[in-house]
Design a protein around this motif. Structure first.
Motif, PDB file in Angstrom:
ATOM      1  N   GLY A 190       0.830  -1.208   0.000  1.00 20.47           N
ATOM      2  CA  GLY A 190       0.000   0.000   0.000  1.00 20.47           C
ATOM      3  C   GLY A 190       0.851   1.238   0.000  1.00 20.47           C
ATOM      4  N   SER A 191       0.708   2.036   1.057  1.00 20.77           N
ATOM      5  CA  SER A 191       1.472   3.278   1.199  1.00 20.77           C
ATOM      6  C   SER A 191       1.930   3.368   2.658  1.00 20.77           C
ATOM      7  CB  SER A 191       0.606   4.490   0.843  1.00 20.77           C
ATOM      8  OG  SER A 191      -0.473   4.615   1.762  1.00 20.77           O
ATOM      9  N   PRO A 192       2.861   4.270   2.970  1.00 20.54           N
ATOM     10  CA  PRO A 192       3.357   4.334   4.348  1.00 20.54           C
ATOM     11  C   PRO A 192       2.258   4.522   5.395  1.00 20.54           C
ATOM     12  CG  PRO A 192       4.806   5.578   2.909  1.00 20.54           C
ATOM     13  CD  PRO A 192       3.617   5.179   2.082  1.00 20.54           C
ATOM     14  N   LEU A 193       1.210   5.279   5.044  1.00 19.65           N
ATOM     15  CA  LEU A 193       0.172   5.567   6.026  1.00 19.65           C
ATOM     16  C   LEU A 193      -1.034   4.644   5.926  1.00 19.65           C
ATOM     17  CD1 LEU A 193       0.206   9.490   5.954  1.00 19.65           C
ATOM     18  CD2 LEU A 193       1.471   7.921   7.452  1.00 19.65           C
ATOM     19  N   GLU A 194      -1.188   3.951   4.824  1.00 15.60           N
ATOM     20  CA  GLU A 194      -2.312   3.027   4.648  1.00 15.60           C
ATOM     21  C   GLU A 194      -1.771   1.718   4.087  1.00 15.60           C
ATOM     22  OE1 GLU A 194      -6.151   4.682   3.193  1.00 15.60           O
ATOM     23  OE2 GLU A 194      -5.009   6.537   2.902  1.00 15.60           O
ATOM     24  N   ARG A 195      -1.603   0.741   4.985  1.00 18.29           N
ATOM     25  CA  ARG A 195      -0.982  -0.535   4.627  1.00 18.29           C
ATOM     26  C   ARG A 195      -2.009  -1.661   4.754  1.00 18.29           C
ATOM     27  NH1 ARG A 195       4.157   0.204   8.827  1.00 18.29           N
ATOM     28  NH2 ARG A 195       4.540   2.428   8.350  1.00 18.29           N
ATOM     29  N   ASP A 196      -1.860  -2.650   3.901  1.00 14.69           N
ATOM     30  CA  ASP A 196      -2.762  -3.791   3.944  1.00 14.69           C
ATOM     31  C   ASP A 196      -2.441  -4.686   5.136  1.00 14.69           C
ATOM     32  OD1 ASP A 196      -4.767  -5.622   2.942  1.00 14.69           O
ATOM     33  OD2 ASP A 196      -3.105  -6.917   2.347  1.00 14.69           O
ATOM     34  N   GLU A 211     -12.897  -5.714  -1.444  1.00 13.43           N
ATOM     35  CA  GLU A 211     -13.086  -5.764   0.001  1.00 13.43           C
ATOM     36  C   GLU A 211     -11.871  -6.417   0.642  1.00 13.43           C
ATOM     37  OE1 GLU A 211     -16.690  -7.707   1.066  1.00 13.43           O
ATOM     38  OE2 GLU A 211     -17.990  -6.212   0.125  1.00 13.43           O
ATOM     39  N   GLY A 212     -11.539  -5.964   1.834  1.00 11.22           N
ATOM     40  CA  GLY A 212     -10.475  -6.602   2.613  1.00 11.22           C
ATOM     41  C   GLY A 212      -9.087  -6.050   2.378  1.00 11.22           C
ATOM     42  N   PHE A 213      -8.960  -5.080   1.464  1.00 14.75           N
ATOM     43  CA  PHE A 213      -7.639  -4.489   1.217  1.00 14.75           C
ATOM     44  C   PHE A 213      -7.589  -3.146   1.926  1.00 14.75           C
ATOM     45  CE2 PHE A 213      -4.628  -1.940  -1.375  1.00 14.75           C
ATOM     46  CZ  PHE A 213      -3.497  -2.739  -1.217  1.00 14.75           C
ATOM     47  N   GLU A 214      -6.755  -3.055   2.955  1.00 18.42           N
ATOM     48  CA  GLU A 214      -6.670  -1.832   3.741  1.00 18.42           C
ATOM     49  C   GLU A 214      -5.632  -0.846   3.214  1.00 18.42           C
ATOM     50  OE1 GLU A 214      -8.123  -5.208   6.257  1.00 18.42           O
ATOM     51  OE2 GLU A 214      -6.339  -4.912   5.027  1.00 18.42           O
ATOM     52  N   GLY A 215      -4.850  -1.273   2.229  1.00 23.02           N
ATOM     53  CA  GLY A 215      -3.810  -0.400   1.688  1.00 23.02           C
ATOM     54  C   GLY A 215      -4.371   0.660   0.757  1.00 23.02           C
ATOM     55  N   TRP A 216      -3.490   1.543   0.308  1.00 26.47           N
ATOM     56  CA  TRP A 216      -3.859   2.604  -0.640  1.00 26.47           C
ATOM     57  C   TRP A 216      -2.670   2.850  -1.558  1.00 26.47           C
ATOM     58  CZ3 TRP A 216      -2.159   7.429  -2.178  1.00 26.47           C
ATOM     59  CH2 TRP A 216      -3.074   8.185  -2.927  1.00 26.47           C
ATOM     60  N   PRO A 217      -2.911   3.112  -2.850  1.00 28.60           N
ATOM     61  CA  PRO A 217      -4.187   3.228  -3.558  1.00 28.60           C
ATOM     62  C   PRO A 217      -4.911   1.887  -3.659  1.00 28.60           C
ATOM     63  CG  PRO A 217      -2.406   4.293  -4.792  1.00 28.60           C
ATOM     64  CD  PRO A 217      -1.756   3.471  -3.726  1.00 28.60           C
ATOM     65  N   LYS A 218      -6.220   1.950  -3.735  1.00 28.93           N
ATOM     66  CA  LYS A 218      -7.022   0.738  -3.772  1.00 28.93           C
ATOM     67  C   LYS A 218      -6.748  -0.087  -5.025  1.00 28.93           C
ATOM     68  CE  LYS A 218      -9.069   1.361   0.134  1.00 28.93           C
ATOM     69  NZ  LYS A 218      -8.677   0.497   1.285  1.00 28.93           N
ATOM     70  N   GLU A 219      -6.338   0.569  -6.090  1.00 29.68           N
ATOM     71  CA  GLU A 219      -6.025  -0.170  -7.324  1.00 29.68           C
ATOM     72  C   GLU A 219      -4.996  -1.264  -7.069  1.00 29.68           C
ATOM     73  OE1 GLU A 219      -7.602   3.796  -8.744  1.00 29.68           O
ATOM     74  OE2 GLU A 219      -6.451   3.029  -7.046  1.00 29.68           O
ATOM     75  N   CYS A 220      -4.101  -1.037  -6.111  1.00 34.02           N
ATOM     76  CA  CYS A 220      -3.063  -2.036  -5.827  1.00 34.02           C
ATOM     77  C   CYS A 220      -3.672  -3.336  -5.307  1.00 34.02           C
ATOM     78  CB  CYS A 220      -2.065  -1.487  -4.811  1.00 34.02           C
ATOM     79  SG  CYS A 220      -1.222   0.034  -5.327  1.00 34.02           S
ATOM     80  N   GLY A 221      -4.805  -3.245  -4.617  1.00 32.89           N
ATOM     81  CA  GLY A 221      -5.440  -4.439  -4.078  1.00 32.89           C
ATOM     82  C   GLY A 221      -6.052  -5.343  -5.126  1.00 32.89           C
ATOM     83  N   LEU A 222      -6.189  -4.845  -6.363  1.00 30.24           N
ATOM     84  CA  LEU A 222      -6.721  -5.675  -7.446  1.00 30.24           C
ATOM     85  C   LEU A 222      -5.655  -6.586  -8.029  1.00 30.24           C
ATOM     86  CD1 LEU A 222      -8.847  -2.938  -9.275  1.00 30.24           C
ATOM     87  CD2 LEU A 222      -9.640  -4.656  -7.630  1.00 30.24           C
TER      88      LEU A 222
END
Length: 268
Positions: A190-196, A211-222
């Motif tokens: 994800g990112s330093p402040l929003e990690r999966d 659903e279930g991906f806490e990281g950011w950007p959300k595109e990375c969770g795909l």
């Protein structure tokens, strides 16, 4: 006696005179006109009040369900625009890996634009053809970076960096595989402040169903494999085992184009 006789005589004489008159009428050719009788006024036939034909209740025409218009695809490269300038078609990019925090065990990744002085001057105001995207505010910086990474991978849309590690046995994808046969694994994408959270199952194949991906950007969770999410601008590498030490780098997905390599901190 005399009065009674007189009455009798008077009555019979009237009858005799009536008979004589009736007998003489045809001979006298007397024709009496028929007695006119008044013609009865016709009774007017009342005009029937017409029964109005009932107006049929119109059958409502059902409103057709509109065919949903798919949302237009987001052009991530548009987020790169600064002062009316976008990266040129001939520009290339590189990924730069940094420890997070400074000297820490996590890895943070940035995108740099190479070979485009016009864009770098528009963004930084200095004459250089090698620049980062720090002049763009978030989320434009991340969106621009994902668009440039996708373009470098020969795709459109958005892609997040993959991570690779290398040790004495070779170079491998770094994902959340902690089996003994691998010296290094990566998680918390994800990112330093929003990690999966790698313990949370991630599902969904679009941003609206993810659903279930806490990281950011959300595109990375795909971007996932059998071990879960595997892409992001940030990760936490872990190293151990017989083939350790190892190094880790951020890479363009599906290529061997990677950033600088950073040593994985022992036991991290």
């Amino acid at each position: 006696m005399g009065f009674a006789l007189l009455m009798w005589y008077s009555l019979h004489m009237r009858k005799i005179l009536a008979v004589i008159i009736l007998a003489l009428l045809p001979a006298c050719s007397l024709n009496f006109p028929p007695i006119p009788w008044p013609t009865p006024s016709p009774v007017p036939t009342p005009t029937p009040t017409p029964v109005p034909t009932p107006t049929p209740t119109p059958v409502p025409t059902p409103t057709p369900t509109p065919t949903p218009t798919p949302a237009p695809s987001l052009n991530y490269l548009e987020f790169c625009t600064i002062n009316g300038v976008r990266p040129s078609e001939g520009a290339t990019i590189e990924l730069r890996a940094n420890r997070y925090p400074v000297g820490g065990r996590h890895v943070d990744t940035g995108v740099r634009v190479l070979g485009d002085s016009a864009y770098c001057i528009a963004g930084h105001g200095v004459n250089t053809n090698n620049c980062n995207l720090e002049f763009l505010p978030q989320p434009a910086r991340a969106y621009c970076g994902m668009g440039l990474i996708a373009k470098a991978a020969g795709e459109t849309g958005a892609r997040c960096p993959w991570f690779k590690y290398r040790d004495s046995t070779g170079t491998y994808d770094c994902h959340d595989d902690t089996t003994d046969s691998h010296s290094t694994s990566c998680d918390h994408f994800g990112s330093p402040l929003e990690r999966d959270d790698n313990k949370t199952p991630t599902t969904g194949n679009s941003l609206t169903t993810l659903e279930g991906f806490e990281g950011w950007p959300k595109e990375c969770g795909l971007d996932r494999n059998v071990f879960g999410p595997r892409a992001g601008f940030f990760t936490t590498p872990h190293g151990s085992g017989a083939s350790f030490p190892s190094e880790v780098a951020a890479c363009i997905p599906g290529t061997d184009i990677c950033s600088n390599w950073l040593s994985v901190i022992t036991g991290s």
